[in-house]
Design an enzyme around this catalytic site. Structure first.
Site, PDB file in Angstrom:
ATOM      1  CB  CYS A   1      -0.332   7.397   5.077  1.00 45.10           C
ATOM      2  SG  CYS A   1      -1.080   6.277   6.304  1.00 45.10           S
TER       3      CYS A   1
ATOM      4  CD  GLU B   1      -6.019   0.858  11.159  1.00 41.55           C
ATOM      5  OE1 GLU B   1      -6.217   0.373  12.055  1.00 41.55           O
ATOM      6  OE2 GLU B   1      -5.390   0.464  10.079  1.00 41.55           O
TER       7      GLU B   1
ATOM      8  CG  HIS C   1      -3.993   3.287   6.880  1.00 35.02           C
ATOM      9  ND1 HIS C   1      -2.593   2.943   7.216  1.00 35.02           N
ATOM     10  CD2 HIS C   1      -4.691   2.582   7.436  1.00 35.02           C
ATOM     11  CE1 HIS C   1      -2.835   2.058   8.145  1.00 35.02           C
ATOM     12  NE2 HIS C   1      -4.285   1.751   8.421  1.00 35.02           N
TER      13      HIS C   1
ATOM     14  CG  ASP D   1       0.408  -0.934   7.338  1.00 35.75           C
ATOM     15  OD1 ASP D   1       1.151   0.022   7.434  1.00 35.75           O
ATOM     16  OD2 ASP D   1      -0.838  -0.730   7.526  1.00 35.75           O
ATOM     17  CB  SER D   2       1.098   0.041  11.702  1.00 34.70           C
ATOM     18  OG  SER D   2       0.264   0.840  10.808  1.00 34.70           O
TER      19      SER D   2
ATOM     20  CB  CYS E   1       4.004   0.806   7.279  1.00 37.31           C
ATOM     21  SG  CYS E   1       4.097   1.877   8.504  1.00 37.31           S
TER      22      CYS E   1
HETATM   23  N1  DGL Z   1       0.007   2.784   6.539  1.00 32.84           N
HETATM   24  C1  DGL Z   1       0.759   3.531   7.596  1.00 32.84           C
HETATM   25  C2  DGL Z   1       1.692   4.400   6.986  1.00 32.84           C
HETATM   26  O1  DGL Z   1       1.888   4.170   5.759  1.00 32.84           O
HETATM   27  C3  DGL Z   1      -0.066   4.116   8.584  1.00 32.84           C
HETATM   28  C4  DGL Z   1       0.709   4.368   9.849  1.00 32.84           C
HETATM   29  C5  DGL Z   1       0.295   4.310  11.113  1.00 32.84           C
HETATM   30  O2  DGL Z   1      -0.116   3.211  11.596  1.00 32.84           O
HETATM   31  O3  DGL Z   1      -0.132   5.451  11.788  1.00 32.84           O
HETATM   32  O4  DGL Z   1       2.444   5.157   7.326  1.00 32.84           O
END
Ligand code: DGL
Length: 271
Positions: free
Chosen positions: A190, A156, A192, A8-9, A71
């Protein structure tokens, strides 16, 4: 042979990893969060593709035969190119899977009104991956998307708990619901966003189903491993999990507890 790579990012993919570990505890997992370059959601197609490919190669170099892009943004903007153009050159036997298709495959079953909402990053929304994929499996469904450019940053930084942060989230949820009166199913598109699930539910009328992807993607992975025994046989099974981050390990270890149970001891890498 090697662990299953989970990318993931930043921290969001930990919500997916958490479900993997509950349902498929026998496998080894190697998580990579590109925290130094997160969020990806507002970055261009080319940049998300380039960063994601670097991360996938890092996981391959560390022995992973199967990598899950946990992600949505990376799944929307990089998965297809990696699968079609890069994998044949890197190693045609390795596999990379995403999180959008498994979610799109079954989401239609959750809706009675056939009106489905998607909350996601600007990158995922502009890719149109959800409407396109959902229509393939549930042509009767109408899909309404709303981009939430601030949510990943709010989560975050823990600002999603503040009054101002909650106001932003409320505005976005209202904007989605204003797009169609009887949306009865909302996909958290997403990884997150499951952190916000309780709060989002509290903002919605009764009967609106808020769906996070963890269990859906886990069911899909379990099914994939059953159907592909040759990949399954390349995934080591000692029940371990390791974490890599491109940012500070101290910060990662501290923040990871918001998304996954247990003590996290990460290792720093440069991508
Ligand atoms: N968890 C990522 C997703 O599902 C977040 C993306 C981001 O870094 O903006 O899209």
């Amino acid at each position: 042979m090697g662990p299953i790579g989970v990318f993931d990012s930043g921290y969001g993919g930990l919500t997916i990893l958490s479900d993997f570990r509950k349902r498929l505890p026998e496998y080894d997992y190697l998580y990579l969060g590109d925290n130094a370059r997160a969020p990806y959601g507002t970055r261009s197609f080319d940049v998300v593709y380039e960063f994601t490919l670097q991360a996938v190669n890092e996981l391959f170099d560390r022995g992973c035969e199967l990598v899950i892009l946990a992600c949505n943004t990376a799944s929307a903007k990089a998965l297809r190119t990696i699968q079609q153009n890069d994998l044949p050159n890197i190693d045609p036997k390795k596999r990379v899977l995403g999180v959008i298709r498994p979610s799109a495959e079954i989401i239609g079953q959750f809706s009675k009104t056939n009106n489905i909402g998607v909350l996601a990053t600007p990158g995922t929304v502009s890719s149109d991956s959800y409407p396109v994929e959902i229509k393939k499996f549930s042509p009767q469904c109408n899909v309404f998307q709303h981009a939430c450019p601030l949510w990943v940053t709010l989560i975050e930084s823990n600002e999603h708990l503040s009054h101002a942060g909650k106001e932003f989230i409320l505005k976005d949820v209202e904007a989605l619901m204003a797009m169609k009166k009887d949306i009865d199913t909302i996909v958290l598109g997403c990884t997150h966003y499951p952190v916000l699930k309780g709060y989002i539910e509290s903002l919605l009328p009764e009967g609106v189903n808020v769906v996070s992807q963890g269990s859906i993607v886990t069911d899909s992975l379990a099914d994939y491993l059953l159907r592909h025994p040759w990949i399954d046989s390349k995934c080591t099974k000692n029940g371990t999990v390791s974490f890599l981050t491109s940012e500070s390990t101290a910060e990662f270890n501290l923040n990871a507890s918001k998304y996954i149970e247990g003590i996290v001891n990460s290792t720093h890498i440069s991508l």
